[in-house]
Design a protein around this motif. Structure first.
Motif, mmCIF file in Angstrom:
data_model
loop_
_atom_site.group_PDB
_atom_site.id
_atom_site.type_symbol
_atom_site.label_atom_id
_atom_site.label_comp_id
_atom_site.label_asym_id
_atom_site.label_seq_id
_atom_site.Cartn_x
_atom_site.Cartn_y
_atom_site.Cartn_z
ATOM 1 N N GLU A 1 -8.492 11.726 -16.218
ATOM 2 C CA GLU A 1 -7.885 12.368 -17.297
ATOM 3 C C GLU A 1 -7.584 14.023 -16.959
ATOM 4 O O GLU A 1 -6.446 14.352 -16.970
ATOM 5 C CB GLU A 1 -8.616 12.336 -18.732
ATOM 6 C CG GLU A 1 -8.636 11.149 -19.443
ATOM 7 C CD GLU A 1 -9.452 11.100 -20.549
ATOM 8 O OE1 GLU A 1 -9.214 9.945 -21.339
ATOM 9 O OE2 GLU A 1 -10.504 11.801 -20.748
ATOM 10 N N PRO B 1 -3.419 9.757 -19.839
ATOM 11 C CA PRO B 1 -4.368 9.157 -20.792
ATOM 12 C C PRO B 1 -4.511 10.216 -22.308
ATOM 13 O O PRO B 1 -4.545 9.818 -23.338
ATOM 14 C CB PRO B 1 -5.815 8.717 -20.372
ATOM 15 C CG PRO B 1 -5.207 8.525 -18.898
ATOM 16 C CD PRO B 1 -4.185 9.689 -18.655
ATOM 17 N N SER C 1 -2.470 12.019 -23.531
ATOM 18 C CA SER C 1 -1.446 12.121 -24.486
ATOM 19 C C SER C 1 -1.369 10.894 -25.267
ATOM 20 O O SER C 1 -0.569 11.143 -26.502
ATOM 21 C CB SER C 1 -0.185 11.774 -23.706
ATOM 22 O OG SER C 1 -0.017 10.336 -23.120
ATOM 23 N N THR C 2 -2.299 9.771 -25.345
ATOM 24 C CA THR C 2 -2.549 8.971 -26.468
ATOM 25 C C THR C 2 -3.725 8.930 -27.154
ATOM 26 O O THR C 2 -4.125 8.023 -27.584
ATOM 27 C CB THR C 2 -2.058 7.611 -25.862
ATOM 28 O OG1 THR C 2 -2.931 7.436 -24.694
ATOM 29 C CG2 THR C 2 -0.692 7.510 -25.178
ATOM 30 N N GLY C 3 -4.556 10.066 -26.999
ATOM 31 C CA GLY C 3 -5.879 10.144 -27.552
ATOM 32 C C GLY C 3 -6.887 10.055 -26.548
ATOM 33 O O GLY C 3 -6.717 10.714 -25.323
ATOM 34 N N THR D 1 0.342 21.132 -24.285
ATOM 35 C CA THR D 1 0.857 20.534 -22.979
ATOM 36 C C THR D 1 1.111 21.401 -21.858
ATOM 37 O O THR D 1 0.739 22.466 -21.945
ATOM 38 C CB THR D 1 2.386 19.667 -23.413
ATOM 39 O OG1 THR D 1 3.255 20.811 -23.735
ATOM 40 C CG2 THR D 1 2.191 18.770 -24.569
#
Length: 311
Positions: free
Chosen positions: A144, A173, A175-177, A189
């Protein structure tokens, strides 16, 4: 020592100046000689000891060819600038240092177009620079962070500084939790997300304990354990002052453990070499600057500790 250092001009140059000059490989010799000169003749000895400590903690081998011409800038703008400042600032500066970016291949890490980012810096930053190998992270955390720091690069190898290449970046990864040791992007970001994580890890309790323990071993002795009260007090001073280094050092150097630790610490070759020159009060002679360079390189090579050259 300012006048002395002019005899080793590459130790004061930028990467662009070194690249534009002749014999850039001499940077290794002149940085080693400048390091010893500071150890012998500087009046700021505690500062030099801290510079040595942080140079080891955030190690970049000056013999790593792509990093060589960038190491003087790393020494000046990362290690020396922040060695008595805040570790969080030093860690972010190190992560953006061309010397470090090249040394651990982060300058080439990209996650665009289905590419997998390079994990070297992410792994070393956790294992060596912050919480430590037993800090509780796992392989997913490494992956990550590698995605999170994709795009952290340099303009070019010869003279370029840090650049964030947006086109190479992919949050991956995160970006989705998911999270890294409790840290989440929370809408951040790009470069801001990476900076946020680095500061979070610098403020982590395990980082505080690890840094305090390493400094205690360095200044007091190898018998100090990470659970000793002197380490706990120093770590608390670090956390209470938002990663400030000096309160942690002050806590250690004013402790009873420090006062009773005389002669319990073995001198390493660099300290032994510099200590002899200080003890006999060697005077600086600019006409013999090259002599010091050759002596530093040959004698410390025999003793196994040329400055800044740990592979």
């Amino acid at each position: 020592v300012d006048a002395i250092l002019t005899s080793y001009p590459r130790s004061l140059m930028t990467a662009a100046e070194i690249s534009a000059g002749i014999e850039p490989w001499r940077t290794r010799q002149e940085m080693a000689a400048a390091t010893i000169a500071r150890a012998v003749w500087s009046k700021r000895q505690l500062h030099e000891l801290l510079v040595d400590f942080w140079s080891n903690h955030l190690n970049v081998d000056i013999n790593h060819d792509p990093s060589t011409r960038h190491k003087p800038t790393d020494d000046r703008d990362v290690i020396r600038r922040y060695s008595t400042g805040r570790f969080s600032d030093m860690l972010v500066a190190s992560a953006k240092s061309p010397a470090m970016l090249l040394y651990l291949d982060q300058a080439s890490s990209r996650a665009d177009g289905g590419r997998l980012p390079i994990e070297n810096y992410a792994r070393e930053m956790l294992e060596l620079h912050t919480i430590g190998v037993d800090g509780g992270y796992d392989e997913q955390d490494v992956k990550e962070i590698a995605y999170l720091l994709s795009g952290w690069s340099i303009v070019n190898r010869n003279d370029g500084g840090f650049i964030f290449r947006t086109a190479w970046h992919n949050m991956g990864p995160l970006s989705t939790g998911g999270d890294v040791l409790g840290w989440r992007p929370n809408g951040l970001t790009g470069m801001a997300a990476g900076e946020s994580l680095l500061v979070y890890l610098a403020r982590h309790e395990k980082t505080a304990t690890r840094l305090a323990h390493k400094l205690a071993v360095r200044f007091i002795g190898d018998h100090i354990r990470s659970t000793d009260a002197v380490v706990t007090a120093a770590a608390q001073a670090y956390l209470s002052n938002d990663t400030a280094i000096l309160p942690m050092v002050r806590s250690l150097l004013t402790s009873s453990e420090f006062r009773s630790a005389s002669s319990r610490k073995m001198r390493r070759p660099i300290e032994y070499f510099a200590g002899i020159l200080r003890a006999v009060q060697v005077q600086w002679d600019p006409a013999r600057a090259a002599n010091l360079t050759s002596q530093v390189m040959s004698q410390l090579a025999l003793l196994g500790q040329v400055p800044l050259a740990w592979a």
